[in-house]
Design an enzyme around this catalytic site. Structure first.
Site, short mmCIF file in Angstrom:
data_model
loop_
_atom_site.label_atom_id
_atom_site.label_comp_id
_atom_site.label_asym_id
_atom_site.label_seq_id
_atom_site.Cartn_x
_atom_site.Cartn_y
_atom_site.Cartn_z
N GLU A 1 0.81 -1.22 0.00
CA GLU A 1 0.00 0.00 0.00
C GLU A 1 0.84 1.27 0.00
O GLU A 1 0.31 2.37 0.17
CB GLU A 1 -0.94 -0.01 1.22
N LYS B 1 -15.55 7.06 4.90
CA LYS B 1 -16.26 5.81 4.60
C LYS B 1 -17.77 6.01 4.48
O LYS B 1 -18.43 5.27 3.76
CB LYS B 1 -16.00 4.81 5.73
N ALA C 1 -8.66 -0.20 16.39
CA ALA C 1 -10.00 0.07 16.93
C ALA C 1 -10.92 -1.15 16.88
O ALA C 1 -11.93 -1.19 17.58
CB ALA C 1 -10.64 1.25 16.21
N ASP D 1 -18.52 1.43 11.76
CA ASP D 1 -17.12 1.45 11.34
C ASP D 1 -16.88 2.54 10.30
O ASP D 1 -16.06 2.40 9.40
CB ASP D 1 -16.68 0.07 10.80
N THR E 1 0.50 1.24 10.62
CA THR E 1 0.55 0.96 9.19
C THR E 1 0.69 2.24 8.36
O THR E 1 1.01 2.19 7.19
CB THR E 1 -0.72 0.23 8.71
CA CA Z 1 -12.14 0.11 11.49
#
Ligand code: CA
Length: 720
Positions: A88, A359, A201, A332, A184
């Site tokens: 990534e 999101k 999380a 989420d 990350t």
């Molecule tokens: Ca998450």
């Protein structure tokens, strides 16, 4: 040229044209300093910070490769990576050298023109760390300051490396390694302070971002995104304000949960306003009923600062403003997605804005000086909000507030979001933001009487097995076929789509926009392509042999333009999805490899390896329905996140239906209970699962394998 300590203002440097020359960082003094970072936009040759500039626009003015010349773009060199997991990273390029990170937090340095390897660094992250990572063992990149590079490792270390040799200057543990923290994201650097957040999380941690001194590694400040639950008079005001929006007993009690709010990816910086922007993640657990019982989501249950963009002072870590995209987050819906700073005219006024497509499916434009809400519109279909009111607060669809109804509901988008970590790009000439978007809904099923397990497993408060697809191949293909991937050009002023390219599958790559009028993107159909920035017409493509998720970059060496992308399929969707189920797309595989292109490039990839075809030959299913049901529940909580929901087999990690251990109770226990494969990331589940429960999971996977053998036959498995 001597650049360290250069006192000329940024604007003057640009006027003189000095910042545009290829040796900004000079041959005598190789330091990256504040002036170089503030002027990164004019430094066409290099890519010295994660999003190319502090504004994170991922726009390069380079234009040798353009609509007219792109037909001549060819591979000029490539380098194979030694980790066949999700790649990534955004590489950095500094004075003809290219630096990148790979899966498992490794670092590699190359001659950017020839591909010669200059050095490599492996932080030797313990394999068992993998079980703490929700979304693959990925790393997104480096920061540069002075003569050093800075890396965050999966197990939570911040490492300073000598840029010339790769030798370690210092390393510092930035998290409590007893908890399920992972790093990350790429660090950022502001005036000698290295800024880094973390993830976890899904596993019950408390999110924060912290600053470390670039020369010593000393921690300078730490900014928590959620309260501790026992705030008092001496606590910072912003945390006292947040505490009122939570059930403090849950945060501070004996069964304490961390609350989540992790800062695992996106940051941006405005040097004129001196504001650092951080994107804050989802709640822990996901199900808000376990964080704010009894609240109605209209005030006290907002659970600040989950799913927020927060502006802070980089010198001190002091809170300045916040905007919460999803108050009372329960799906989420992180706001850790890429944030872009730009200036634009809106309703006749020049505005300094910050933009994000989190999101939750809405594209937000905010005033970045004040946090004032300017506008938001859905960039993909969604059903959780009827809209955003004039104050910037969503109008909830009550049927999707599963934390309040306690009933399962199909919600769009699901936990992958309408857009995930894959970077967007902004083309200032076109005034367009390019979004790697997708449409994927999920059934959220609240779990009654849920209890956290601090040791292992997804701590989300939902039954993750509820949405498993039935053993019906046609139905499964229909569901997978409905999950759409899109490259969208979005007009942030009009808040509307300009053009869209559709893909066979979701989870396509991050983006780069260029002065050559092009947008570059890799995709899940194993292709690297260029599109006309104005029209979306595909003008060039390259068969990459592997799914690509990372964003491309561009740079020059000796005046010649290069385009580079780190290929290699992986990440959250890749490890949980059966890539063989999208009929219009070949099974996606991981061939981890840096691909570098230039005009007239003539390198060729080796022939594509054959797909392995592993037999599906399970023992007969003899366990009771009760045992299989127990195994299904435990599988959903402890196994599905790595081995795919419903044990359908992911394209990246071992397909348990085809596991040799499936037919052998002792081997199965040795792996799952005792952890004999912990160095590969498969840790011991002793303490979280009993031997009987582990045996029940085996029974469930055997049953699933028999169901699938009946409908799929042998089947091809995409694995290198
Ligand atoms: Ca998450």
């Amino acid at each position: 040229m001597h650049i360290k300590g250069w006192a000329l203002p940024a604007a003057l440097l640009a006027v003189l044209g000095l910042a545009g020359c290829g040796d900004l960082l000079g041959s005598e003094d190789r330091g990256v300093d504040a002036t170089a970072l503030i002027n990164a936009d004019a430094d066409e040759a290099n890519w010295i910070t994660h999003g190319r500039t502090y504004s994170e626009q991922r726009f390069s003015p380079l234009d040798q490769v353009n609509a007219e010349t792109v037909g001549d773009l060819g591979l000029t060199w490539f380098a194979d990576m030694d980790t066949a997991r999700g790649q990534e990273a955004t590489p950095l390029v500094i004075d003809g050298k290219l630096y990148l990170t790979t899966a498992w937090s490794k670092v590699k340095a190359f001659d950017a023109a020839t591909g010669e390897t200059l050095w490599e660094y492996d932080p030797e992250v313990p394999g068992e760390t993998a079980v703490k990572a929700c979304c693959d063992v990925v790393n997104r990149g480096l920061a540069a300051w002075g003569d050093s590079l800075f890396l965050g490792t999966l197990d939570g270390r911040l490492v300073s490396l000598d840029r010339e040799s790769g030798a370690v200057n210092w390393e510092k543990v930035t998290v409590d390694q007893a908890q399920a923290y992972t790093v990350t994201g790429a660090p950022r650097v502001i005036d000698g302070k290295i800024i880094i957040g973390n993830g976890g999380a899904e596993f019950g941690v408390r999110g924060y971002v912290a600053a470390y001194d670039a020369s010593s590694g000393d921690e300078l400040w730490r900014f928590y995104t959620v309260p501790e639950g026992n705030e008092d008079e001496s606590s910072p005001d912003y945390l006292k304000a947040a505490a009122a929006t939570w059930n403090s007993d849950v945060l501070a009690g004996s069964d304490a949960i961390g609350g989540g709010g992790t800062v695992w990816d996106s940051m941006a910086y405005d040097p004129d306003l001196d504001l650092l922007y951080i994107g804050v993640g989802n709640g822990s657990p996901w199900n808000r009923a376990y964080r704010s019982p009894g609240e109605d989501g209209t005030g006290e249950g907002d659970n600040l600062y989950l799913s927020s963009i927060v502006a802070i002072r980089p010198k001190t870590g002091e809170y300045v403003w916040h905007y919460q995209t999803t108050p009372g987050e329960t799906w989420d819906y992180t706001a850790t997605q890429h944030m872009i700073l730009a200036d634009m005219e809106i309703d006749g006024t020049r505005r300094q804005v910050i933009m994000q497509a989190p999101k939750n499916g809405f594209f937000y434009v905010l005033d970045r000086a004040t946090g004032e809400f300017i506008s938001a519109e859905s960039y993909i279909p969604q059903n959780w909000a009827e809209g955003i009111d004039e104050n910037g607060r969503p109008i909830f669809n009550p049927e999707t507030r599963i934390d309040e109804t306690g009933q399962p509901a199909l919600v769009m988008p699901g936990p992958l979001g309408g857009h995930n970590w894959h970077p967007m790009a902004f083309h200032p000439g076109e005034g367009l933001v390019y979004i790697p978007a997708f449409e994927a809904a999920t059934v959220y099923a609240p779990e009654a009487n849920w209890k956290p397990d601090p040791a292992r497993g997804f701590n989300v408060g939902f039954d993750l097995g509820a949405g498993d697809l039935p053993p019906d191949l046609g139905f499964r293909r229909e569901v997978y076929g409905s999950v759409k991937g899109k490259l969208m050009a979005w007009d942030p002023v009009a808040q509307e789509e300009r053009w869209t390219v559709e893909f066979a599958g979701p989870w396509n790559g991050g983006l780069l926009a260029t002065g050559g009028g092009l947008v570059f993107q890799g995709n899940s159909s194993s292709e690297f392509a260029a599109y006309d920035a104005a029209s979306g017409n595909k003008v060039w493509s390259f068969g990459a042999q592997t799914g690509i998720v990372a964003p491309p970059i561009t740079y020059t060496v000796d005046g010649e333009q290069y385009v580079a992308v780190l290929a290699g399929w992986g990440g959250a969707y890749a490890i949980t999805a059966d890539g063989g189920l999208i009929e219009s797309q070949a099974p996606v595989r991981n061939i981890s490899r840096l691909l570098v292109f230039k005009l007239g490039g003539e390198a060729e990839l080796p022939p594509e390896p054959e797909l392995a075809s592993l037999p599906l030959d399970p023992p007969p299913s003899r366990a009771s329905a009760e045992t299989i049901a127990l195994g299904k529940g435990k599988y959903a909580r402890y196994c599905a996140v790595c081995h795919a929901p419903g044990a359908v087999g992911s394209t990246l990690l071992p397909d348990l239906r085809r596991s040799g251990a499936l037919g052998n109770r002792q081997t199965w226990q040795a792996v799952v209970h005792d952890g004999i494969l912990k160095d590969n990331g498969m840790v011991a589940f002793e303490g979280s699962l009993t031997k009987d429960e582990i045996e029940a999971i085996r029974a469930y996977v055997i049953q699933r394998a028999n169901e699938d053998k009946a409908i799929e036959g042998g089947g091809q498995v995409a694995r290198r």
